[in-house]
Design an enzyme around this catalytic site. Structure first.
Site, PDB file in Angstrom:
ATOM      1  N   LYS A 108       0.855  -1.189   0.000  1.00 40.08           N
ATOM      2  CA  LYS A 108       0.000   0.000   0.000  1.00 40.08           C
ATOM      3  C   LYS A 108       0.889   1.236   0.000  1.00 40.08           C
ATOM      4  O   LYS A 108       1.878   1.302   0.754  1.00 40.08           O
ATOM      5  CB  LYS A 108      -0.892  -0.030   1.239  1.00 40.08           C
ATOM      6  CG  LYS A 108      -1.895   1.098   1.352  1.00 40.08           C
ATOM      7  CD  LYS A 108      -2.756   0.907   2.597  1.00 40.08           C
ATOM      8  CE  LYS A 108      -3.776   1.998   2.773  1.00 40.08           C
ATOM      9  NZ  LYS A 108      -4.632   1.781   3.967  1.00 40.08           N
ATOM     10  N   SER A 185      -9.318   1.600   3.233  1.00 36.01           N
ATOM     11  CA  SER A 185      -8.543   2.369   2.286  1.00 36.01           C
ATOM     12  C   SER A 185      -7.512   1.501   1.563  1.00 36.01           C
ATOM     13  O   SER A 185      -6.894   1.939   0.605  1.00 36.01           O
ATOM     14  CB  SER A 185      -7.825   3.507   3.025  1.00 36.01           C
ATOM     15  OG  SER A 185      -6.928   2.985   3.993  1.00 36.01           O
ATOM     16  N   SER A 209      -9.650  -0.678   7.427  1.00 38.91           N
ATOM     17  CA  SER A 209      -9.021  -0.652   6.110  1.00 38.91           C
ATOM     18  C   SER A 209      -8.176  -1.855   5.726  1.00 38.91           C
ATOM     19  O   SER A 209      -7.693  -1.917   4.595  1.00 38.91           O
ATOM     20  CB  SER A 209      -8.179   0.624   5.971  1.00 38.91           C
ATOM     21  OG  SER A 209      -8.996   1.756   6.043  1.00 38.91           O
TER      22      SER A 209
END
Length: 531
Positions: A108, A185, A209
């Site tokens: 990420k 996210s 997330s």
């Protein structure tokens, strides 16, 4: 003589074709685990370089064309050279450099990487190359992992409902139905892992997330006890809740990642809590029979009629039957009557201004922005973030100085005590509930319920919660079962999650990203063979 030479040519070509047929091709890559890849490497059927290329081919075919998953911000231009370096070391020593040797990982893009930009999903940080790696990144590199790509995220990790950022045009899309959201996210990481763009993934979880994207993409997501994993070098959102963790296709792979990334880090004082609580290896808790004799508490407050999709509720009830069939005792149900009141009583206290300014200061003199205010002035961010950023920067009071800060701390402690009391009084090992009480929404739909249950218990308590695949609603839409435990009860969660996974094997790869055709290698023949 010519006949003899012709036969030599045929034999030579057959030998090359035979060796190729035994190699690790695109079909074997699908859903490949760390263990299966390492077995192929040890058998001489796969190199790290070949593995990276197979994943790069899939990214090229499926991320920005075909189903257009749109999960990747940047492919690591040095991934192949790092793979060849590892192959050279393995050839010289006959040993892997570590437990993640040659394993491509999707990261990420809010984890600092010294050799690639870390954007946090915002165009304002497009050229921000940190001076060093995040603690977790340094650990996985030392274990032999290869960062193959940085993945898209909800910008500033701000939304748990979708993954859209200013660094990429458009939303990341769910491989199981590309009209639908990946959640957020860490949706880019989850979509990429589900679509086989890498073997394993790293996400972060402030509210939901890691577990939300895992649930929406039939993956395993670990949100561990706050303090087990360092946040150093991860772009912050709210340090009272922030943590990192694995997003993988199997519990075993997530555990292998966990073994590498946990531990004390002097740069993150909260990790001192983990000292003396980490086993030699979490792999010892991978027990297929782990549900036998377990006591599972059903937390129906997070799957109440009228507040959940009927198919999710039906799937959850089927999951309880599966747990029973695997040997667990189901305690239905465990309640915390004050839960709704507590969750509605928290004051909203922005932490971003202070935490993010500290993060920017640690990026050194070459950082493109030194303050959150500078990013706001650049206007290089997604419009949906504007009010959030302006409000955060306008609140110049330190979070701890807010009159609601101590109240929030007291509410968190009250929730911890109530949950522990409820679990202890019913003598349950864990609580279970759906990770999302509704299926993945259509992209752009912000009207129908999102259904996330992930932010009700785990972030405010700091306790661990793991999501594993529970099956599918409406034929193809994944759902997750969440296991919530006491602090530092990761061994128990691993045992129960693994046993459930192995008893059900719910994960099915998405139809939108099938195996690619096998690449034909050049069939070179030695000149000596045809002379």
């Amino acid at each position: 003589m010519r006949k003899k030479l012709y036969l030599l040519l045929i034999v030579s070509i057959w030998g090359v074709s035979s060796a190729y047929s035994q190699s690790f091709g695109p079909k074997k890559l699908r859903e490949a685990s760390i263990a299966s890849l390492h077995e192929a490497m040890q058998a001489g059927n796969l190199t790290a370089g070949e593995l990276v290329q197979l994943y790069l081919d899939r990214i090229e075919a499926y991320d920005k064309q075909g189903p257009f998953i749109n999960a990747i911000i940047m492919v690591n231009p040095k991934a192949l050279s790092e793979a060849r370096r590892l192959d050279s070391l393995y050839k010289q020593t006959g040993k892997f450099v570590g437990p993640l040797h040659g394993i491509p990982v999707i990261v990420k893009d809010n984890y600092d990487t010294y050799d690639m930009p870390t954007t946090n999903g915002t165009l304002a940080m497009k050229n921000s190359i940190p001076p060093d790696d995040a603690f977790v990144i340094s650990k996985i590199r030392a274990a032999g992992a290869i960062i193959i790509a940085k993945s898209n995220l909800a910008e500033f990790a701000q939304s748990g409902n979708f993954s859209v950022s200013s660094i990429l045009p458009g939303y990341s899309r769910n491989p199981y139905d590309t009209r639908r959201t990946t959640a957020g996210s860490s949706g880019g990481t989850a979509a990429a892992v589900a679509a086989d763009f890498g073997t394993i993934g790293l996400g972060t979880d402030t509210g939901s997330s890691i577990r939300g994207p895992a649930a929406h993409q039939a993956l395993v997501g670990f949100r561990c006890t706050l303090g087990l994993i360092s946040r150093d070098g991860i772009a912050p959102l709210a340090l009272t809740n922030d943590t990192g963790g694995p997003i993988c296709r199997t519990v075993e792979d997530a555990v292998r990642v966990l073994d590498v990334i946990v531990g004390y880090d002097k740069a993150d004082s909260v990790t001192r809590r983990s000292e003396g609580k980490i086993p030699t290896s979490y792999k010892q808790f991978l027990d297929k029979n782990g549900l036998k004799g377990a006591r599972i508490g059903v937390f129906r407050q997070l799957c109440a009629p009228g507040k959940s999709d009927p198919q999710v509720a039906a799937l959850f009830n089927r999951a309880l039957d599966e747990l029973r069939a695997a040997g667990a005792t189901i305690i239905d149900s465990v309640r915390v009557p004050e839960l709704d009141t507590i969750n509605k009583s928290f004051d909203t206290i922005p932490q971003l201004r202070r935490d993010f300014n500290t993060y920017l200061a640690n990026l050194g003199p070459n950082a493109p922005h030194k303050t959150l205010k500078s990013i706001i002035k650049s206007r290089q961010y997604h419009p949906f973030l504007e009010k959030f950023l302006l409000d955060a920067d306008a609140d110049t009071l330190a979070p701890e100085k807010h009159k609601g800060w101590q109240k929030n701390l007291a509410l968190r402690e009250r929730l911890r005590q109530l949950l522990l009391r409820a679990m202890d009084s019913t003598q349950v090992d864990v609580l279970v509930y759906p990770s999302f009480s509704y299926p993945p929404r259509l992209i752009g739909d912000l009207n129908t319920p999102s259904g996330t249950n992930n932010n009700a218990l785990a972030p405010p308590t700091g306790f661990p919660a793991f999501s594993v695949p529970m099956g599918y609603t409406y034929d193809t839409l994944p759902a997750g079962l969440q296991f919530f435990g006491r602090p530092f009860s990761e061994p128990t969660l691993i045992k129960l999650c693994y046993a459930y996974e192995q008893a059900t094997l719910h994960r099915i790869p998405p139809a939108s990203t099938p195996p690619l055709p096998k690449r034909r290698r050049p069939q070179t023949v030695s000149v000596l063979s045809i002379r």
